[in-house]
Design an enzyme around this catalytic site. Structure first.
Site, PDB file in Angstrom:
ATOM      1  CE  LYS A 194      46.946 139.496   7.955  1.00 37.97           C
ATOM      2  NZ  LYS A 194      45.949 138.655   8.604  1.00 37.97           N
TER       3      LYS A 194
ATOM      4  NE  ARG B  35      48.183 132.510   6.745  1.00 44.13           N
ATOM      5  CZ  ARG B  35      48.449 133.476   5.865  1.00 44.13           C
ATOM      6  NH1 ARG B  35      48.785 134.681   6.279  1.00 44.13           N
ATOM      7  NH2 ARG B  35      48.378 133.232   4.577  1.00 44.13           N
TER       8      ARG B  35
HETATM    9  N1  HH2 Z   1      45.779 136.357   6.585  1.00 44.37           N
HETATM   10  C1  HH2 Z   1      45.968 136.326   5.256  1.00 44.37           C
HETATM   11  C2  HH2 Z   1      45.680 135.171   4.532  1.00 44.37           C
HETATM   12  N2  HH2 Z   1      45.238 134.051   5.142  1.00 44.37           N
HETATM   13  N3  HH2 Z   1      44.609 132.921   7.111  1.00 44.37           N
HETATM   14  C3  HH2 Z   1      44.410 132.938   8.442  1.00 44.37           C
HETATM   15  N4  HH2 Z   1      43.958 131.839   9.065  1.00 44.37           N
HETATM   16  N5  HH2 Z   1      44.663 134.052   9.205  1.00 44.37           N
HETATM   17  C4  HH2 Z   1      45.112 135.206   8.651  1.00 44.37           C
HETATM   18  O1  HH2 Z   1      45.295 136.199   9.392  1.00 44.37           O
HETATM   19  C5  HH2 Z   1      45.327 135.241   7.233  1.00 44.37           C
HETATM   20  C6  HH2 Z   1      45.054 134.055   6.478  1.00 44.37           C
HETATM   21  C7  HH2 Z   1      46.493 137.531   4.560  1.00 44.37           C
HETATM   22  O2  HH2 Z   1      47.893 137.500   4.507  1.00 44.37           O
HETATM   23  P1  HH2 Z   1      48.738 137.001   3.229  1.00 44.37           P
HETATM   24  O3  HH2 Z   1      48.442 135.581   2.911  1.00 44.37           O
HETATM   25  O4  HH2 Z   1      50.159 137.274   3.471  1.00 44.37           O
HETATM   26  O5  HH2 Z   1      48.263 137.974   2.087  1.00 44.37           O
HETATM   27  P2  HH2 Z   1      47.364 137.801   0.788  1.00 44.37           P
HETATM   28  O6  HH2 Z   1      46.009 137.384   1.254  1.00 44.37           O
HETATM   29  O7  HH2 Z   1      47.405 139.163   0.143  1.00 44.37           O
HETATM   30  O8  HH2 Z   1      48.000 136.734  -0.051  1.00 44.37           O
END
Ligand code: HH2
Length: 273
Positions: free
Chosen positions: A219, A254
């Site tokens: 992040k 995660r």
């Molecule tokens: N962060 C993201 C997405 N889902 N769910 C939980 N529970 N906690 C988090 O910190 C979280 C999440 C964002 O990360 P990512 O899925 O890699 O990115 P994007 O939303 O751009 O697909």
């Protein structure tokens, strides 16, 4: 501490790894390329071999400012991948804010609902209760990635996040949801200062009782602290942040980079376990 996930039992006496599988064309982390079912399955198999304890499938990028995706499009992305992943023998969680997507994912057999909307929509609560499925309740100041950064204002971020998570958890459990996992939502409507404060005082959220999930993988916070601009190159910083979270009670991490985290946890568990 144990978490029952519709037939799977996750032993949380030590930290566990949730591998991220983004079925999106626009994820911030650069890994959203598993739109094809075969590629997604291959990625999940690799994460399992690298030590993932569960897989989180998501079809909508929720990075700050991300464009919304329709429920129909999100279903087209997520459901075929979910179906392909269920026989893997790992618990599969579905990362969605939409009850339309959650309903079909739960009917197919998803083991955990990951709601970055923090269960603000009562339909999500009713679905989780109906299907007796645990939910990750994540904090965000508003259920809208496009505008959440404009709401990054807190008198005491830890107290406000803890208050929200406690209220949402109590409501869900009272409505018959079998179990909840709490998540401060790093980066969701929070500045670097807020994210660091949450990480330093994560033990205050662990004290709420339910298992705690931390998601700092690749992040912006890691980029801001290290000067590394490309998300894919933020692996070491992500591992450091997650070990700090584990030290303060996080029990599900995660992550995009499962092998690196698994190696780090092998050492961490030997020392701290
Ligand atoms: N962060 C993201 C997405 N889902 N769910 C939980 N529970 N906690 C988090 O910190 C979280 C999440 C964002 O990360 P990512 O899925 O890699 O990115 P994007 O939303 O751009 O697909």
């Amino acid at each position: 501490m144990k978490l029952e996930l519709r037939g799977h039992v996750l032993d949380l006496s030590r930290p566990r790894l949730m591998g991220v599988l983004n079925v999106t064309p626009d994820s911030f982390s650069g890994d959203g390329r598993y739109l094809d079912v075969e590629a997604a399955l291959e990625r999940a198999r690799t994460m399992k071999a690298q030590g993932a304890d569960l897989i989180d499938v998501g079809g909508e990028s929720t990075r700050p400012g991300a464009a919304p995706v329709s429920a129909g499009e999100e279903k087209r992305r997520v459901l075929p991948v979910l179906e392909a992943l269920l026989p893997l023998g790992l618990p599969i969680s579905v990362d969605t804010r939409k009850p339309e997507v959650a309903a079909e994912a739960l009917a197919l057999g998803a083991h955990l609902l990951n709601d970055v909307g923090g269960l603000r929509d009562g339909r999500m609560v009713r679905l989780a209760a109906e299907y007796q499925t645990p939910v990750v309740i994540m904090h965000s100041p508003v259920n809208d990635p496009q505008t959440m950064m404009a709401h990054a204002r807190y008198a005491d971020v830890v107290r406000e996040v803890a208050g929200f998570l406690r209220r949402q958890a109590e409501g869900a459990l009272a409505a018959g949801v079998p179990a909840v996992v709490l998540d401060p939502g790093f980066g969701f409507g929070k500045t670097l200062k807020h994210n660091l404060e949450l990480l330093r005082r994560l033990d205050e959220l662990a004290a709420l009782g339910p298992p705690l999930l931390a998601g700092l993988s690749r992040k912006r916070t890691i980029g801001e602290l290290t000067g590394v601009t490309e998300p894919e190159k933020r692996v070491c910083g992500s591992v450091a942040a997650h070990l700090a979270a584990a030290r303060r009670g996080a029990r599900i991490l995660r992550v995009h980079d499962v092998a690196a985290h698994n190696q780090a946890l092998a050492v961490w568990n030997a020392v701290e376990g």
